[in-house]
Design an enzyme around this catalytic site. Structure first.
Site: not given
Ligand code: AR6
Length: 167
Positions: A33-34, A117, A119-121
């Site tokens: 997203v970022d 949170s 996805g990557a987290y």
């Protein structure tokens, strides 16, 4: 239209006043997203983010939307999933509460959240969706807010989770 709803889509394409970024504590960009938000907003968003000095997990910061068609971007930092015993649930809830507070302070009429949170987290998608829906419902009820909330789901699996919780 329902005050809280879910749709499948890209966070940069939804028609709301404010979109929420699933950022990291540096606020200096990343993937998922970022990355999509910074790509669409252009380099001046990064320049503005540099002035903020980062953001602790569970908190949120607001910027302009730069080349995006929205009024603002709210950047919030979700917890990295560490098995559930490190306060992740409360930190994730705090992301939704802090973002809604900032949206309300800025007189927004609508806001879209990604599944922070998940996805990557690595936060489990079903547990994260439960927290997102419960926290948004509680926050809106507590402040008698009329802001419209959209959960922007990237994939069908996530959309199905939100539809079940919102039905
Ligand atoms: N629109 C909507 N949802 C999306 C999009 C999109 N364009 N792209 C991915 N998703 P993530 P996090 C979904 O990794 O887990 C970054 O590098 C995705 O499928 O974006 O909070 C930051 O800089 C997932 O369900 O955020 C941080 O370092 C959800 O959005 C870190 O990743 C969140 O995935 C934050 O990780």
């Amino acid at each position: 239209m329902a005050q809280i709803r879910a749709e499948q889509g890209h966070i940069t394409c939804v028609k709301v006043d404010i979109i929420v970024n699933a950022a990291n504590a540096s606020l200096l960009g990343g993937g998922g997203v970022d990355g999509a938000i910074h790509h669409a907003a252009g380099p001046s968003l990064l320049a503005e983010c540099r002035t903020l000095g980062g953001c602790p997990t569970g908190e949120a910061r607001i910027t302009g939307a730069h080349n995006l068609p929205h009024l603002h971007v709210i950047h919030t930092v979700g917890p990295v999933w560490r098995g559930g015993g490190a306060g992740e649930a409360e930190l994730l809830a705090s992301c939704y509460r802090s973002s809604l507070q900032l949206a309300s302070d800025n007189a927004a009429r609508s806001i879209a959240f990604p599944a922070i949170s998940t996805g990557a987290y690595g936060y489990p998608k079903d547990a994260a969706a439960e927290i997102a829906v419960a926290t948004v419902r509680d926050s809106l009820a507590m402040r008698e807010s009329r802001i419209e909330v959209l959960f922007c789901c990237f994939d069908r699996e996530t959309l199905a989770l939100y539809h079940k919780l919102l039905s």
